[in-house]
Design a protein around this motif. Structure first.
Motif, PDB file in Angstrom:
ATOM      1  N   GLN A   1     -43.088 -18.944  -8.862  1.00 13.93           N
ATOM      2  CA  GLN A   1     -42.439 -18.628  -7.589  1.00 13.93           C
ATOM      3  C   GLN A   1     -41.015 -19.166  -7.489  1.00 13.93           C
ATOM      4  OE1 GLN A   1     -44.178 -16.626  -5.823  1.00 13.93           O
ATOM      5  NE2 GLN A   1     -46.057 -16.910  -7.006  1.00 13.93           N
TER       6      GLN A   1
ATOM      7  N   PRO B   1     -35.408 -18.709  -5.593  1.00 12.65           N
ATOM      8  CA  PRO B   1     -36.668 -18.024  -5.898  1.00 12.65           C
ATOM      9  C   PRO B   1     -36.631 -17.349  -7.266  1.00 12.65           C
ATOM     10  CG  PRO B   1     -35.911 -17.511  -3.673  1.00 12.65           C
ATOM     11  CD  PRO B   1     -34.776 -18.197  -4.362  1.00 12.65           C
TER      12      PRO B   1
ATOM     13  N   LEU C   1     -46.503 -22.359  -3.353  1.00 11.44           N
ATOM     14  CA  LEU C   1     -45.117 -22.665  -3.718  1.00 11.44           C
ATOM     15  C   LEU C   1     -45.040 -23.945  -4.522  1.00 11.44           C
ATOM     16  CD1 LEU C   1     -42.118 -21.659  -3.014  1.00 11.44           C
ATOM     17  CD2 LEU C   1     -42.110 -23.614  -1.442  1.00 11.44           C
TER      18      LEU C   1
ATOM     19  N   ASN D   1     -46.788 -20.426  -0.133  1.00 13.37           N
ATOM     20  CA  ASN D   1     -45.578 -19.646  -0.384  1.00 13.37           C
ATOM     21  C   ASN D   1     -45.359 -18.666   0.772  1.00 13.37           C
ATOM     22  OD1 ASN D   1     -43.331 -18.594  -1.670  1.00 13.37           O
ATOM     23  ND2 ASN D   1     -44.543 -17.119  -2.866  1.00 13.37           N
TER      24      ASN D   1
END
Length: 720
Positions: A553, A596, A627, A651
């Motif tokens: 991620q 990201p 995340l 996330n």
């Protein structure tokens, strides 16, 4: 006849009594048109000597009678007169003065006969032998007010002549025949001024010599109120009358550090650091901005600016001493990135349930502490702390100058007069045996150690140690050794000009301690009064944070601030490694900027090819909904074994418009700090955008600190 006189006397006394009885306390708040509190507004009762100023929150209190006229005055605002009526509350909104004086044009004269007090020679008359030249410039931005004048240290007065226009072309300032510094000249009350003269060229140098090569500005006061003083006495009087004089930070000392860079979770999957509840950097930055000075970059520690403010995190619901709160949203300074906010909320313990305190005040009384914003402010500050103490608490006072000594043996906290009397007797003078003072303070603290209590040394100084152990490494070794006693440390910094922030930060970081810079009595009241429990009572120590980021991620991450608090991954479980403490009801906030996965960024170098020996076998679980995983370790205040907490961060990001007010305000503070440091890792450095975001997050601001931050953004100067 005698009876008539007695009746007249009685009537006069009755009238006086009635008049006095009509006097009442008027309170209120002064704000600007944006409803932001204005500290330092002068309120005077017309035709009397009564006057006061608004405090940090814009509040004031003054004695007046019905029918009296209150005069509200503030630099840059229109003076406002308000008549006292039946109500005891008068709130005032001051309007900006669009016609504020910008320039004073100096007109030259021909032949003149003037009488001056010369710095080099006695009073004498001189006549110019030829007409003075026509004026070649202007005095720029001379601050003037009809009732009160505040420092305008950012404004230079220049009498321009044949030399190039430069900020160094500053004139000589003379008050009643005595030369003064420019910043003190700007503090003179206009009501005291009888006459102002400006001399240039030969008119100036023929009387005052080469010092007047850039011209002379001469003030004669009414009745010559400064005339019989020496130069030092005048400077001291102006300094005291106007509280604190801004001093250029030429002798101040700050630790240098390099801003955290972006890291890849593939090569550095763990980010580990110690929490930091210090906020000295923010108040120090505030001092520079309020004095109209550019902020030294190394004086800006972004995490301390963010942690100055309180955020609306929930209380912990279990036996752990703090709750964990996270939020993910857009980065306001790099539009393609995200910011992860991590917030800790310490448990709020009622005052009556707090353990007994064993406090040792360690006070620097060396010669460098003589300034009005050092030892005098220090005494006022510690009186605030003394007022918070209970009968079961005890206080000792150790001082150091050329040597260290005990001036008050441990005394019960309810014997407040004894403690404050001991403080009042302190005077500054001598050199600074800081090491000896620390040794003695810890000796007293350990001799009176309270098991399961709050044992703490409170060091109050400008940090200017110059006898004995002077280097930061020597002080670090000393304080690390003393930390083993179980005594905590609080560092209170004072002063300017020669302030040694680097030593104060080192002592607090290595001594199980916290650190505050006291720039005024309002800050002393905040840290030692309103936030007494959080500042003085630890509920957890050696608190460490470690985050494992999900490379599926996240392409890269960086910790914003905390450069001096970073730890190695292996330090996380090592209970011998020191970390920060968390106080009762304290909050701690940390921010990560995240790039990201799949986002092209100018802040990343080309990624290396997969390496043969470090390539990890792909897992069937991609953890697409995660995340990162965050871990915390802490010890109880009297414990030696750490306890671990674990939480998964989902996330889930929200757009910044829908982010919490706390997210908006904390990122605005960090953004401003990054701009002050001239960060190379932010693409948007617009003060207007920072200001807009801060205003959007302006909530939960009962004390007005956030509103003050907004004013700092508007007033800040940048040296790049």
């Amino acid at each position: 006849m005698k009876n008539v006189r007695l009746i007249s006397l009685a009537l006069s006394m009755l009238i006086c009594f009635v008049s006095m009885a009509q006097e009442k306390t008027i309170t209120g708040t002064v704000t600007d048109k944006s409803n932001l509190a204005l500290p330092g507004v002068t309120i005077m009762v017309q035709k009397s000597k009564k006057a006061t100023q608004t405090d940090f929150d814009g509040k004031y209190s003054i004695q007046a009678q019905t029918g009296d006229v209150l005069i509200f005055s503030y630099i840059g605002m229109n003076t406002q007169n308000v008549t006292v009526k039946q109500s005891n509350i008068i709130n005032v909104i001051l309007q900006e003065n669009s016609n504020q004086l910008q320039e004073v044009v100096v007109v030259g004269y021909g032949t003149s006969e003037q009488e001056h007090n010369s710095y080099y020679r006695p009073v004498e008359k001189r006549r110019t032998s030829k007409p003075a030249r026509e004026p070649k410039g202007k005095m720029v931005s001379l601050p003037v007010s009809s009732n009160y004048v505040q420092a305008a240290p950012s404004q230079n007065m220049i009498i321009r002549g044949t030399q190039s226009i430069s900020s160094k072309n500053e004139p000589l300032y003379i008050v009643d025949g005595i030369p003064v510094k420019a910043k003190q000249f700007a503090k003179i009350n206009p009501n005291d001024v009888q006459d102002v003269k400006v001399l240039k060229d030969i008119d100036a140098t023929s009387i005052y010599g080469s010092r007047a090569s850039n011209g002379v500005v001469i003030i004669d006061t009414k009745n010559g109120i400064y005339k019989n003083l020496t130069e030092n006495e005048l400077n001291e009087k102006l300094k005291i009358a106007n509280n604190v004089q801004p001093v250029e930070p030429s002798q101040e000392d700050y630790n240098t550090f390099v801003e955290n860079a972006f890291e890849s979770p593939k090569t550095a999957p763990l980010s580990t650091f110690s929490i930091d509840v210090d906020n000295a950097s923010y108040t120090n930055v505030r001092r520079f901005i309020n004095n109209g000075q550019a902020v030294p970059k190394d004086a800006v520690r972004v995490e301390e600016m963010v942690n100055f403010f309180k955020y609306n995190y929930p209380q912990p619901k279990n036996s752990d001493p703090f709750s964990i709160n996270t939020e993910l949203s857009d980065s306001p300074w790099n539009s393609k990135n995200k910011v992860l906010k991590i917030g800790l909320q310490g448990k709020n313990i009622p005052t009556e349930n707090l353990p007994a305190s064993n406090l040792v005040f360690l006070i620097d009384v060396s010669g460098s502490m003589s300034d009005i914003n050092k030892l005098p402010l220090l005494k006022q500050s510690l009186r605030i702390l003394v007022n918070e103490l209970r009968q079961k608490d005890k206080v000792a006072i150790v001082v150091y100058a050329g040597a260290a000594g005990l001036v008050l043996s441990p005394t019960a906290g309810d014997e407040k007069k004894t403690i404050t009397d001991a403080l009042e007797k302190l005077n500054a003078g001598g050199s600074t045996a800081g090491g000896a003072g620390i040794e003695l303070a810890y000796k007293i603290a350990t001799e009176n150690f309270i098991k399961n209590g709050n044992n703490r040394v409170i060091l109050a100084t400008d940090g200017d140690f110059n006898v004995g152990s002077t280097s930061n490494s020597d002080m670090e070794k000393l304080i690390e050794e003393k930390r083993k006693t179980g005594v905590f440390l609080t560092c209170l910094g004072y002063g300017m000009g020669n302030y040694k922030d680097s030593k104060m930060e080192t002592l607090a970081d290595k001594g199980n301690g916290n650190y505050a810079y006291i720039d005024n009595i309002q800050e002393a009241n905040r840290f030692l009064g309103k936030e007494f429990k959080g500042s003085m009572f630890a509920i957890a120590k050696d608190v460490k944070i470690q985050i494992e980021f999900n490379p599926k991620q996240i392409q890269a991450y960086r910790l914003i601030g905390y450069e001096n608090r970073k730890l190695r991954p292996e330090d996380f479980k090592n209970d011998a490694i020191d970390a920060g403490e968390l106080g009762s009801n304290h909050t701690v906030t940390a921010l990560y900027e995240i790039i990201p996965a799949g986002v092209k960024s100018n802040y990343l170098n080309e990624q290396p090819d997969d390496l043969k020996y470090t390539k990890v076998k792909e897992s069937s679980n991609n953890y697409n909904d995660e995340l990162a995983t965050i871990k915390f370790r802490y010890k109880k205040p009297d414990g030696d074994k750490s306890i671990e907490m674990v939480q998964v961060i989902e996330n889930k990001a929200v757009v910044i418009e829908k982010a919490s007010d706390d997210f908006k305000f904390s990122t605005a503070v960090a953004w401003f700090g990054l701009k002050l440091r001239d960060s190379k890792l932010i693409s948007n450095k617009s003060s207007e955008d920072i200001l807009k975001l801060a205003r959007q997050g302006l909530s939960n601001d009962v004390e007005g600190y956030k509103a003050e931050f907004i004013r700092l953004i508007e007033a800040a100067k940048f040296d790049y």
